[in-house]
Design a protein around this motif. Structure first.
Motif, mmCIF file in Angstrom:
data_model
loop_
_atom_site.group_PDB
_atom_site.id
_atom_site.type_symbol
_atom_site.label_atom_id
_atom_site.label_comp_id
_atom_site.label_asym_id
_atom_site.label_seq_id
_atom_site.Cartn_x
_atom_site.Cartn_y
_atom_site.Cartn_z
ATOM 1 N N ALA A 56 0.813 -1.222 -0.164
ATOM 2 C CA ALA A 56 0.022 -0.230 -0.086
ATOM 3 C C ALA A 56 0.911 1.267 -0.107
ATOM 4 O O ALA A 56 0.588 2.291 -0.749
ATOM 5 C CB ALA A 56 -0.841 0.016 1.282
ATOM 6 N N ALA A 57 2.042 1.112 0.849
ATOM 7 C CA ALA A 57 2.705 2.260 0.984
ATOM 8 C C ALA A 57 3.644 2.429 -0.416
ATOM 9 O O ALA A 57 3.761 3.728 -0.845
ATOM 10 C CB ALA A 57 3.908 2.190 1.980
ATOM 11 N N LEU A 58 4.149 1.361 -1.212
ATOM 12 C CA LEU A 58 4.689 1.308 -2.234
ATOM 13 C C LEU A 58 3.874 2.020 -3.133
ATOM 14 O O LEU A 58 4.335 2.753 -4.242
ATOM 15 C CB LEU A 58 5.286 -0.008 -2.596
ATOM 16 C CG LEU A 58 6.173 -0.619 -1.799
ATOM 17 C CD1 LEU A 58 6.409 -2.129 -2.462
ATOM 18 C CD2 LEU A 58 7.590 0.213 -2.476
ATOM 19 N N THR A 59 2.751 1.554 -3.374
ATOM 20 C CA THR A 59 1.696 2.246 -4.465
ATOM 21 C C THR A 59 1.471 3.575 -4.419
ATOM 22 O O THR A 59 1.370 4.453 -5.235
ATOM 23 C CB THR A 59 0.393 1.492 -4.750
ATOM 24 O OG1 THR A 59 0.028 1.123 -3.285
ATOM 25 C CG2 THR A 59 0.843 -0.181 -5.329
ATOM 26 N N LYS A 60 1.351 4.036 -3.014
ATOM 27 C CA LYS A 60 0.919 5.543 -2.777
ATOM 28 C C LYS A 60 2.304 6.235 -3.147
ATOM 29 O O LYS A 60 2.078 7.618 -3.506
ATOM 30 C CB LYS A 60 0.402 5.640 -1.374
ATOM 31 C CG LYS A 60 -0.957 5.105 -1.037
ATOM 32 C CD LYS A 60 -1.313 5.440 0.327
ATOM 33 C CE LYS A 60 -2.773 4.856 0.651
ATOM 34 N NZ LYS A 60 -3.055 5.071 2.124
ATOM 35 N N LEU A 61 3.521 5.887 -2.686
ATOM 36 C CA LEU A 61 4.629 6.495 -3.120
ATOM 37 C C LEU A 61 4.744 6.633 -4.493
ATOM 38 O O LEU A 61 5.071 7.938 -4.937
ATOM 39 C CB LEU A 61 5.849 5.835 -2.458
ATOM 40 C CG LEU A 61 7.113 6.569 -2.855
ATOM 41 C CD1 LEU A 61 7.426 7.872 -2.256
ATOM 42 C CD2 LEU A 61 8.303 5.874 -2.122
#
Length: 696
Positions: A56-61
């Motif tokens: 989730a953090a990877l895709t938001k970043l």
């Protein structure tokens, strides 16, 4: 460009109070949900150092980088998330295309077509695959347009040039300094306002303003960025990393104090000889998201704008933007994310009724709209233009027009590129459009003139000069007869054709004997200002009894070589040498299997160590120019040799700067020998077909 658009398309997200012990991820999500993407980046990166598989953090970043046009970083993090199986939709194949990497974009789309849960619209995916599979189709008319970069551009964003009086009005977020009240957290830049360029004289320049993007850095401990009170989400506590921008650009005044009130203002269109305007602005903030609305304004005799009124079709919770009005003020096109469309943002229009009121919004239909985004409609000289990332194209947003048959046509390269291209205007054979091909949104001027190529060849009858032989030119696809001529006493003929098109040449002796050949008019050269030529070779007409000799083939050079020259102690590409590189770029795009092998050199002055550095800078300058024009790095090999391989010998005692100009150069071989060095090709090439500024 996207900060007005996509902010409107994102749904409001519930905002939660934070406490002073929150971790980096909590702060990152808070900033992300507040659409403050530039500020979310360092917090997501801090979190991922300890949790590298948080998809989730990877895709938001990755999304934060994408929204700020930092495609390389976006691809990096989306690929990491994809390897963990969490990336759906078309975002990754579209990013590959925006980077000009169709060899990755096509299979990425194809894999999603085979997955029913990919979230990709089948029709859009097939359209995009079709476009990425045949980029040469969009480049066939590339010689028709001459592009000019403008001096009003800055390292920030300039776009939506709407023709007005003797100049144009445009939107920009230019500014030398941002503060808490003037910064847009989306990308850490100032808010957008409307500016006015009153004249079209002397606004062309060769100096490109590079993008001003710099990533924000954490300068304190994480707890210092914790909100001080419930719902303190809009501004980081404390604020950090305000930027100051320095650049050289033409000073352009604000268009109107009355229209520039509010946060972001832009996308304007004029009717009734400039007496009426429709423009986009932010509404008052509600639920954490400031939607967009379209307003109408009227110009008084004194030039002030008054009667500023929101259009009746604006609805809360949805956004309406990019107005395009017809000159008679009777039809207004616009983009909106209101429900009931085909997906993403669609183009709608309203019409003025007999009583002066406006009709309800009407969807422009499935010929124009797709399940992706249709944005930036403009209306000039009876034609609707718009941008889309759902039709077949080169990548990102491409500019399209609706032709007289009601069909959608891609304007093609070089107006379109693999980057985002939008906001087309037209007056006669000139106009403006916008592109972020150099990193930030810039305004380009174009001049249109239909390019023609002089096709020359020779006809023979059983190897003898064919005097008065008839030559006919056909469209290879439709079979339509386009032109005809007869040969001179030496059998020579000349026809005028369009470049990059497929033709059939038929030669006959007028006694029932003929021969035909398919050609593609793409191996042309510029033999003078705006004059292009292509040699067809020999067509031999066989007659009974005497067998026709096999067609002659012109000897070709072992290699093609492009040469650019530099001023003393400089590594800047000169204007006249850009023509050489533009010719090289066209060739490489038509022949993607070929490589450009660059070797750069200096004259004999100064020491070897200095000259090695200078020649390296010259090779880098050539490579950067090719990359900016969407030549993939895989097609470019660079070498540098200092003052080795002098063309004009010299020594300290007989140094002549003017004579040494021929040594200050970059030589570029075009070859199919993969991973060759310039030195390899120099040693093995007996002769080369050379192109330099003298050919243009």
């Amino acid at each position: 460009m996207y900060k007005l658009i996509l902010a409107a398309l994102l749904l409001p997200v519930g905002l939660q109070a934070q406490n002073k012990t929150e971790a980096a991820l909590s702060v990152a999500n808070r900033e992300f949900n507040s659409l403050r993407f530039a500020y979310a980046i360092p917090f997501f990166k801090s979190h991922l150092k300890k949790h590298p598989e948080d998809t989730a953090a990877l895709t938001k970043l990755a999304y934060c980088f994408k929204i700020n046009n930092q495609y390389d970083s976006a691809i990096c993090y989306y690929e990491k998330a994809s390897q963990l199986g969490s990336v759906k939709g078309n975002i990754l194949p579209e990013l590959y295309a925006s980077a000009g990497n169709y060899t990755k974009a096509i299979p990425a789309y194809q894999s999603r077509l085979s997955d029913p849960n990919s979230g990709v619209n089948t029709k859009v995916a097939k359209e995009r695959i079709e476009g990425f599979s045949r980029p040469k189709v969009f480049m066939k008319d590339s010689l028709d347009y001459t592009l000019y970069y403008l001096s009003i551009n800055t390292p920030l964003n300039e776009f939506n040039a709407a023709l007005y009086d003797n100049g144009f009005v445009f939107e920009s977020n230019r500014g030398s300094k941002v503060t808490g009240r003037s910064e847009f957290g989306w990308d850490g830049t100032p808010f957008s306002k409307l500016y006015y360029q009153p004249s079209l004289d002397n606004i062309r320049t060769d100096s490109i303003q590079q993008s001003a993007w710099t990533e924000k850095k954490l300068r304190r401990s994480l707890t210092d960025y914790t909100a001080a009170m419930p719902n303190d989400n809009v501004i980081l506590n404390p604020k950090f990393d305000f930027k100051q921008y320095t650049y050289t650009a033409v000073d352009v005044p604000l268009f109107s104090k009355e229209l520039n009130k509010g946060v972001n203002v832009g996308a304007i269109s004029f009717a009734n000889q400039g007496k009426v305007a429709y423009f986009t602005r932010n509404r008052a903030v509600g639920n954490g998201v400031s939607e967009l609305e379209i307003c109408r304004a009227e110009r008084t005799e004194s030039g002030a704008w008054t009667n500023i009124t929101p259009m009746p079709f604006n609805q809360k919770a949805y956004s309406y933007f990019h107005p395009a009005v017809t000159p008679d003020d009777k039809r207004l096109y616009f983009s909106t994310d209101q429900p009931g469309g085909l997906g993403g943002a669609d183009i709608y229009y309203v019409e003025r009724t007999e009583d002066g009121k406006w009709s309800d919004p009407i969807n422009a239909g499935g010929v124009i709209n797709t399940a992706a985004n249709e944005l930036f409609p403009t209306y000039y000289e009876g034609t609707l233009y718009f941008s889309s990332n759902g039709h077949a194209g080169l990548g990102g947003l491409d500019i399209y027009r609706v032709n007289t048959a009601g069909k959608v046509e891609n304007l093609g390269y070089p107006v379109n590129s693999s980057s985002d291209d939008f906001g087309f205007s037209k007056k006669g054979n000139t106009g403006f459009f916008n592109s972020n091909r150099y990193g930030s949104d810039d305004i380009f001027e174009y001049a249109y003139k239909k390019a023609l190529v002089q096709l020359s060849g020779k006809a023979t009858i059983n190897q003898n000069a064919g005097k008065d032989v008839r030559v006919r030119l056909y469209d290879a696809i439709t079979g339509q007869l386009l032109d005809s001529t007869v040969t001179d006493q030496n059998g020579n003929y000349r026809l005028t054709v369009r470049p990059n098109q497929a033709y059939k040449i038929v030669v006959d002796d007028r006694n029932g004997h003929e021969t035909a050949q398919q050609i593609t008019a793409e191996s042309y050269r510029n033999i003078g200002k705006g004059v292009y030529s292509i040699e067809q070779g020999v067509l031999d007409v066989p007659v009974p009894v005497i067998a026709a000799k096999e067609e002659e083939k012109k000897p070709v050079a072992d290699a093609t070589q492009y040469i650019v020259y530099y001023e003393l102690d400089k590594a800047d590409i000169r204007v006249k040498d850009k023509l050489v590189l533009d010719s090289l770029i066209g060739y490489l795009k038509r022949h993607p299997a070929m490589q450009a092998v660059v070797g750069s050199f200096t004259d004999c002055a100064a020491d070897e160590k200095y000259n090695i550095r200078l020649s390296n800078k010259r090779s880098v300058a050539v490579k950067q120019y090719l990359l900016r024009n969407n030549i993939p790095a895989s097609q470019i090999v660079v070498n540098h040799y200092g003052k080795k391989y002098l063309v004009q010998d010299c020594s300290d005692s007989n140094y002549n700067s003017e004579q040494q100009q021929v040594n200050r150069r970059s030589e570029i071989f075009v070859t199919d020998k993969v991973n060759s060095t310039w030195e390899d090709l120099h040693k093995t090439t007996d002769k080369a077909l050379r192109f330099s500024s003298e050919n243009f």
